[in-house]
Design a protein around this motif. Structure first.
Motif, mmCIF file in Angstrom:
data_model
loop_
_atom_site.group_PDB
_atom_site.id
_atom_site.type_symbol
_atom_site.label_atom_id
_atom_site.label_comp_id
_atom_site.label_asym_id
_atom_site.label_seq_id
_atom_site.Cartn_x
_atom_site.Cartn_y
_atom_site.Cartn_z
ATOM 1 N N GLU A 197 0.440 95.659 7.463
ATOM 2 C CA GLU A 197 -0.334 95.791 6.220
ATOM 3 C C GLU A 197 -1.401 94.720 6.080
ATOM 4 O O GLU A 197 -1.703 94.284 4.979
ATOM 5 C CB GLU A 197 0.614 95.740 5.030
ATOM 6 C CG GLU A 197 1.587 96.887 5.056
ATOM 7 C CD GLU A 197 2.283 97.119 3.729
ATOM 8 O OE1 GLU A 197 1.723 96.747 2.691
ATOM 9 O OE2 GLU A 197 3.387 97.651 3.765
ATOM 10 N N THR B 163 5.010 90.469 5.998
ATOM 11 C CA THR B 163 3.814 90.143 5.187
ATOM 12 C C THR B 163 3.703 88.643 4.934
ATOM 13 O O THR B 163 2.635 88.137 4.654
ATOM 14 C CB THR B 163 3.841 90.829 3.794
ATOM 15 O OG1 THR B 163 5.040 90.462 3.133
ATOM 16 C CG2 THR B 163 3.753 92.325 3.907
ATOM 17 N N GLN C 59 2.780 94.442 -6.843
ATOM 18 C CA GLN C 59 4.195 94.254 -6.479
ATOM 19 C C GLN C 59 5.001 93.668 -7.643
ATOM 20 O O GLN C 59 6.153 94.048 -7.857
ATOM 21 C CB GLN C 59 4.329 93.321 -5.263
ATOM 22 C CG GLN C 59 3.535 93.735 -4.048
ATOM 23 C CD GLN C 59 4.024 95.021 -3.380
ATOM 24 O OE1 GLN C 59 5.057 95.570 -3.740
ATOM 25 N NE2 GLN C 59 3.266 95.499 -2.398
ATOM 26 N N LEU D 32 4.001 103.564 0.361
ATOM 27 C CA LEU D 32 4.632 102.443 -0.341
ATOM 28 C C LEU D 32 6.009 102.092 0.216
ATOM 29 O O LEU D 32 6.668 101.187 -0.295
ATOM 30 C CB LEU D 32 4.700 102.746 -1.842
ATOM 31 C CG LEU D 32 3.300 102.815 -2.477
ATOM 32 C CD1 LEU D 32 3.352 103.446 -3.852
ATOM 33 C CD2 LEU D 32 2.666 101.428 -2.548
ATOM 34 N N SER E 210 6.231 98.553 1.041
ATOM 35 C CA SER E 210 6.200 97.637 -0.111
ATOM 36 C C SER E 210 7.583 97.470 -0.726
ATOM 37 O O SER E 210 7.820 96.508 -1.460
ATOM 38 C CB SER E 210 5.299 98.210 -1.217
ATOM 39 O OG SER E 210 3.961 98.093 -0.876
ATOM 40 N N THR E 211 8.461 98.420 -0.470
ATOM 41 C CA THR E 211 9.756 98.444 -1.162
ATOM 42 C C THR E 211 10.581 97.181 -0.902
ATOM 43 O O THR E 211 11.152 96.631 -1.850
ATOM 44 C CB THR E 211 10.509 99.743 -0.803
ATOM 45 O OG1 THR E 211 9.616 100.825 -1.047
ATOM 46 C CG2 THR E 211 11.747 99.926 -1.633
ATOM 47 N N ARG F 58 9.555 94.185 -0.516
ATOM 48 C CA ARG F 58 8.986 93.141 -1.384
ATOM 49 C C ARG F 58 9.444 93.347 -2.823
ATOM 50 O O ARG F 58 9.735 92.407 -3.554
ATOM 51 C CB ARG F 58 7.449 93.195 -1.330
ATOM 52 C CG ARG F 58 6.866 92.321 -0.242
ATOM 53 C CD ARG F 58 5.382 92.577 -0.065
ATOM 54 N NE ARG F 58 5.180 93.786 0.730
ATOM 55 C CZ ARG F 58 4.017 94.382 0.943
ATOM 56 N NH1 ARG F 58 2.927 93.886 0.411
ATOM 57 N NH2 ARG F 58 3.947 95.453 1.695
ATOM 58 N N GLN F 59 9.510 94.613 -3.217
ATOM 59 C CA GLN F 59 9.917 94.895 -4.597
ATOM 60 C C GLN F 59 11.401 94.593 -4.805
ATOM 61 O O GLN F 59 11.792 94.046 -5.835
ATOM 62 C CB GLN F 59 9.549 96.349 -4.943
ATOM 63 C CG GLN F 59 8.026 96.509 -4.925
ATOM 64 C CD GLN F 59 7.532 97.939 -5.062
ATOM 65 O OE1 GLN F 59 8.257 98.834 -5.456
ATOM 66 N NE2 GLN F 59 6.266 98.146 -4.726
#
Ligand code: GLU
Length: 310
Positions: free
Chosen positions: A123, A171, A186, A207, A210-211, A213-214
């Motif tokens: 990313e 990341t 985020q 996404l 991204s999960t 990180r969430q």
């Protein structure tokens, strides 16, 4: 659009969270329809949250147009729409809670510096931790980052299956407040999913990465972890993601049924026959909905977009 039912609140609360950077395009319609069908098939509530944090990218009138399009497609939400631009105090409070645990730090690096120094990840450049031990003399704080850990995060996606990712390796310490003062997606998404008591997130596979990180932020903030389902992205005929910012053709709100049938086929669901209106479509479709039928893929090509005759 009725009030919250306490019985349902515990069982299933889903949401659709568009960014008003343009009209609703086909890929977003898929996410809206999948999250709606899954919520309704489980007897749950379905909410809409306008992710209008990124004011510079916002297109005037897009939020209203998206909501009109959802209505035209029979996608009716159960509670007033939440607008992220009104939620800055909640994001600031979450940032403060992370800061109190020593989990955040100011970063003075410009994008160009990170591109020059960071390894490339899926990313973009991985933040090399330059400012994690303090700003170098003469450096001005620009953004705020969260400290990540090397240990892998695990979760089971309802469509894509087992997922493992080390946030630090993929990341690095990521931004929670941008250099322009805007809270990062985020952080906002985690705060708002918890505030709206979302139990099930169904959204696009862009996404999936991204999960972790969430989940990392949810754990640090002591918030519940919703269950996740990431639907395949629809690619255009050149293999590129359909996205609002690429100004892909908006879906036609004056003639919703053809796009609904196409979206339903993309989601791997059996054809809905004899439906003369979006309401009639949903009446049948919700009974037939099985999330297990969604292709376990990150993307689907344009061949699935061919017109469907009904
Ligand atoms: N606002 C994001 C988008 O439009 C979706 C965020 C989410 O579903 O978590 O791509």
């Amino acid at each position: 659009m009725g009030g919250r039912s306490p019985a349902v609140a515990r069982v299933y609360r889903g949401r659709f969270a568009p960014s008003p950077t343009g009209p609703l395009h086909f890929g977003s319609l898929l996410a809206a329809m999948a999250s709606f069908a899954d919520a309704r098939a489980c007897g749950g509530a379905w909410l809409v949250r306008m992710e209008d944090l990124d004011r510079p990218r916002e297109v005037a009138g897009a939020a209203e147009r998206i909501l009109d399009t959802l209505r035209a497609f029979g996608l009716e939400w159960d509670e007033p729409v939440i607008y992220q631009r009104e939620r800055a105090p909640a994001y600031a409070a979450a940032l403060q809670a992370l800061d109190a645990q020593g989990l955040t730090y100011p970063c003075g690096c410009s994008r160009a510096e990170i591109v020059r120094l960071g390894r490339m990840g899926a990313e973009g450049p991985i933040y090399p931790g330059t400012c994690s031990q303090g700003l170098a003399p003469g450096m001005r704080a620009r953004s705020i980052r969260v400290r990540t850990r090397a240990q892998p995060m695990h979760f089971t996606d309802r469509i894509q299956g087992e997922q493992t990712q080390s946030v630090e390796d993929s990341t690095g310490d990521f931004v929670l407040r941008r250099a322009d003062g805007i809270h990062a997606y985020q952080l906002a998404v985690v705060v708002d999913d918890a505030w709206q008591e979302i139990t099930h997130v169904v959204r696009g596979a862009d996404l999936l990465g991204s999960t972790p990180r969430q989940i990392l932020l949810q754990r640090a903030l002591g918030l519940p972890e919703p269950s996740y389902a990431h639907i395949p992205l629809v690619l255009d005929d050149r293999g590129r993601k359909l996205s609002k910012s690429l100004a892909s053709a908006p879906v036609d709100a004056s003639d919703p049924l053809p796009a609904m049938h196409r979206a339903w086929a993309c989601l791997g669901q059996p054809p809905v026959t004899g439906a003369g209106s979006p309401a009639a479509f949903w009446k049948r479709a919700i009974e037939e909905w099985r999330i297990e039928r969604i292709p376990r893929r990150m993307s689907i090509g344009p061949q699935r977009l061919a017109p469907v005759d009904r």
